[in-house]
Scaffold this motif. Structure first.
Motif, PDB file in Angstrom:
ATOM      1  N   UNK A 663      12.062  -0.865 -16.916  1.00  0.00           N
ATOM      2  CA  UNK A 663      12.598  -1.252 -15.604  1.00  0.00           C
ATOM      3  C   UNK A 663      11.574  -0.976 -14.511  1.00  0.00           C
ATOM      4  N   UNK A 664      10.911   0.166 -14.577  1.00  0.00           N
ATOM      5  CA  UNK A 664       9.897   0.496 -13.576  1.00  0.00           C
ATOM      6  C   UNK A 664       8.754  -0.523 -13.591  1.00  0.00           C
ATOM      7  N   UNK A 665       8.357  -0.943 -14.789  1.00  0.00           N
ATOM      8  CA  UNK A 665       7.269  -1.930 -14.893  1.00  0.00           C
ATOM      9  C   UNK A 665       7.665  -3.270 -14.265  1.00  0.00           C
ATOM     10  N   UNK A 666       8.882  -3.709 -14.516  1.00  0.00           N
ATOM     11  CA  UNK A 666       9.354  -4.979 -13.947  1.00  0.00           C
ATOM     12  C   UNK A 666       9.380  -4.917 -12.422  1.00  0.00           C
ATOM     13  N   UNK A 667       9.850  -3.796 -11.895  1.00  0.00           N
ATOM     14  CA  UNK A 667       9.944  -3.670 -10.440  1.00  0.00           C
ATOM     15  C   UNK A 667       8.558  -3.549  -9.819  1.00  0.00           C
ATOM     16  N   UNK A 668       7.666  -2.828 -10.491  1.00  0.00           N
ATOM     17  CA  UNK A 668       6.315  -2.658  -9.960  1.00  0.00           C
ATOM     18  C   UNK A 668       5.584  -3.997  -9.862  1.00  0.00           C
ATOM     19  N   UNK A 669       5.793  -4.879 -10.835  1.00  0.00           N
ATOM     20  CA  UNK A 669       5.188  -6.215 -10.746  1.00  0.00           C
ATOM     21  C   UNK A 669       5.728  -7.008  -9.564  1.00  0.00           C
TER      22      UNK A 669
END
Length: 691
Positions: A663-669
């Motif tokens: 989830x953090x990776x998706x939001x960071x993108x």
């Protein structure tokens, strides 16, 4: 009919020939069927055969219409072209007729000139007295008779006609027309006796100036017979009259045409209307093209010298012809030429009023071309309005042309949007709407730059129009997309489509992305909050029913399907949680939470706007915190049961090491920075579950 029968099915062919016969009698056919039938079953079968024949016939007719549709279109175009040629031919014949009458009158007047010279003065004085006496009598007979500043006005012709409605051609009333040498007066009967109209007394209704008048011959079609139209350019009004006989109609058309020509010729030559026209022997000396050769009077010489340009003398009639035949470009060129001539020759400004009237008439016709009638097709696109817009701008009506062009495009885009049906998947419907709307918006801007590139003041109207159109489009989309029953994934797909289409429509330095985003912002935020609440409620419900048992997929194939599903969400290490070919260490509540959280994150990322950063992160944190708190609480309560505690820790490890980092990776993108509050939540959750 052979082709029609060949297309019919074999069972219906005989029945079709029977019913399609010219002498077919329905009653006899029904009687014969009823006598030959043994009961209700035969009648029902015959009924079904007739119904089947009707359906087959409808299908064949529909196919024939589709097959010959292009021929219908081509035939209609040919008819329109032939009609235009007939109108031109009629105009040429009328000119030739007038020319022949002029030449006949020239030589007849020359032969009788010597004989009539002695009695001309006495007849002239007598005719003037008669005209004054007739006009005085008319003032008594017509109630509200208008006073005329023209003392030389006299009566040419009068008769009773019927006034018809332009739309359905029904009779409105019976009127009496008075044709003067300079105008046409419309009156109604005023006298009543025993409830009946009595001729002799009239009431004034309207008077039309001959110079602003056009007479149109109406062909005899259907209920419209023996009729003609009178159009006033100054009042923009059209009246239709019906005569009693064809001879009377022909007489009216000839007298109106001759009287108008005589009046216009006298005005151009500066002559007084001294000689009345009659239907029997019209005198058209003013139309004589050889008058300068045969006439030597001082009056004629002064008239010839006053009009020093032949084209200027013919200018009013030429403009009428150009407008009637839709030669708008020639009319505009002639108007520009006349305006340049009047600017350099102040002595010829007496004809400037005629030019203004014709110019106003041409502008009205071009405005109607840009107007939107219910029966007018919108398939031509913005290029269909290019011609009237260019002509209006040449005439100095750029503001009006801009307003009408944008109004025309609004109706065209609205019509195109109404043609799209809301069927099937919502995202496909929204994609079609976006394609039609943004393509229409882009085409409008391209055409606007071509038409108004030199008129910078019109660009403000384009900006206002664009914002209004976008607001209307967003309202239309919001009614379909942002509803309580809509799925968050569908809403995200539709919103993403709208924003991507909007980015591709940046034309002429105009960026509509901010406008669309600001209009969609409240609905997107509401959808995010609603879905967050739904997910939290679902997580709480699943958690309350959780028994902390591994998931039994039943078969290896179902386990493989679950693994592929999780891989599709982005969880690559799902295989390490599987065992015994069909079991998974993750419980049903953990799997449901994973699905709900990933779908929510993917949806809000698609709908992301900079203004939604805080509510998006808060919503995701609230969903994740709801389940992590539940797991931490269960881990404390199940310490006395090692097998349960071990399974809970496995699920907690999955959430902390696989799900939350994803989830953090998706939001960071999406936001181009690390979501600190989610990272803090994950670290705190790891500490609580590792104790």
């Amino acid at each position: 009919m052979e082709t029609f029968y060949e297309q019919m099915p074999k069972l219906s062919n005989a029945l079709a020939k029977t019913i399609g016969h010219r002498n077919f009698d329905p009653e006899k056919y029904v009687k014969s069927v009823s006598t030959q039938s043994d009961g209700d079953k035969d009648l029902e079968e015959e009924k079904l055969r007739v119904q089947s024949l009707g359906e087959d016939t409808a299908q064949i007719l529909k196919k024939q219409v589709y097959k010959y549709y292009q021929q219908f279109i081509d035939t209609a175009k040919e008819i329109s072209y032939v009609e235009g040629e007939m109108f031109q031919l009629q105009h040429i014949l009328t000119e030739q007729k007038n020319l022949m009458k002029v030449m006949t009158d020239i030589y007849s007047v020359k032969d009788d000139e010597k004989k009539e010279d002695n009695g001309s003065k006495r007849s002239e004085s007598t005719s003037r007295e008669d005209r004054k006496r007739v006009m005085s009598s008319l003032r008594d007979r017509v109630e509200g008779f208008p006073d005329s500043p023209n003392s030389s006005r006299f009566l040419v012709y009068d008769n009773d006609v019927k006034e018809l409605e332009l739309e359905n051609f029904s009779e409105i009333r019976k009127v009496h027309l008075f044709l003067f040498n300079d105008s046409l007066m419309i009156t109604t009967w005023a006298g009543m006796r025993r409830g009946q109209l009595v001729p002799g007394k009239y009431k004034f209704q309207q008077i039309l100036d001959l110079k602003d008048l056009a007479v149109i011959n109406v062909r005899d079609l259907g209920p419209v017979k023996k009729s003609f139209k009178v159009m006033s350019f100054l009042l923009s009004d059209t009246v239709m009259f019906q005569c009693e006989t064809t001879k009377e109609k022909r007489q009216w058309l000839e007298i109106l045409d001759e009287t108008k020509n005589k009046f216009l010729a006298d005005q151009e030559a500066g002559l007084d209307n001294d000689v009345p026209l009659s239907p029997v022997s019209p005198t058209l000396s003013a139309l004589n093209p050889f008058e300068t050769e045969f006439s030597t009077s001082p009056k004629h010489e002064s008239a010839a010298t006053s009009v020093n340009e032949i084209w200027l003398a013919d200018m009013p009639e030429d403009l009428d012809v150009y407008i009637a035949q839709r030669y708008f470009e020639d009319a505009v060129d002639l108007i520009k030429k006349a305006e340049e001539y009047f600017a350099t020759n102040p002595s010829a400004k007496d004809m400037e009023n005629d030019l203004k009237v014709r110019k106003a008439q041409l502008v009205a016709v071009l405005v109607k071309e840009l107007g939107t009638a219910p029966d007018r097709s919108h398939r031509g696109g913005p290029t269909a309005a290019r011609r009237p817009v260019a002509l209006l701008t040449k005439l100095g009506e750029s503001t009006k042309a801009c307003q009408l062009f944008l109004s025309n495009r609004s109706n065209a885009v609205s019509y195109a949007l109404r043609q799209i049906r809301a069927e099937g998947y919502l995202g496909l419907y929204i994609t079609k709407l976006c394609n039609v709307f943004f393509t229409g918006l882009k085409d409008t801007m391209v055409e606007f730059e071509l038409a108004f590139s030199n008129y910078h003041g019109c660009y403000s109207k384009l900006v206002v129009w664009s914002n209004m159109e976008i607001k209307g489009f967003v309202d239309l989309v919001a009614q379909q997309v942002f509803t309580r029953r809509a799925d968050i994934a569908e809403i995200a797909d539709c919103t993403s489509t709208i924003l991507s289409q909007c980015k591709a429509t940046n034309i002429a330095g105009m960026d509509f992305e901010y406008t669309v985003s600001s209009l969609l912002l409240p609905d997107i935020e509401t959808s995010m909050k609603d879905h967050r609440c739904k997910v939290i409620d679902a997580v709480k419900l699943r958690s309350s029913e959780e028994l902390w048992r591994p998931t039994n997929c039943g078969t290896p194939q179902m386990l493989l399907k679950l693994q592929e599903e999780m891989e599709g969400y982005g969880i690559a290490n799902i295989y390490q949680y599987s065992y015994n070919e069909c079991f998974c260490h993750l419980t049903n509540s953990t799997l449901s939470f994973t699905r709900a959280l990933v779908v929510h994150v993917d949806s809000v990322v698609k709908m992301y706007l900079p203004e939604l950063k805080v509510p998006m992160l808060d919503g995701i944190e609230a969903i994740a915190k709801c389940y992590t708190e539940f797991i931490a609480g269960c881990l404390v309560s199940e310490k006395e049961r090692p097998d349960k505690a071990k399974l809970i820790k496995r699920n907690a490890m999955f959430v902390a090491e696989s799900l939350l980092p994803l989830i953090e990776t998706k939001i960071q993108r999406c936001i181009l920075q690390l979501p600190k509050q989610l990272a803090d939540l994950r670290i705190e959750f790891i500490k609580r579950t590792s104790d």
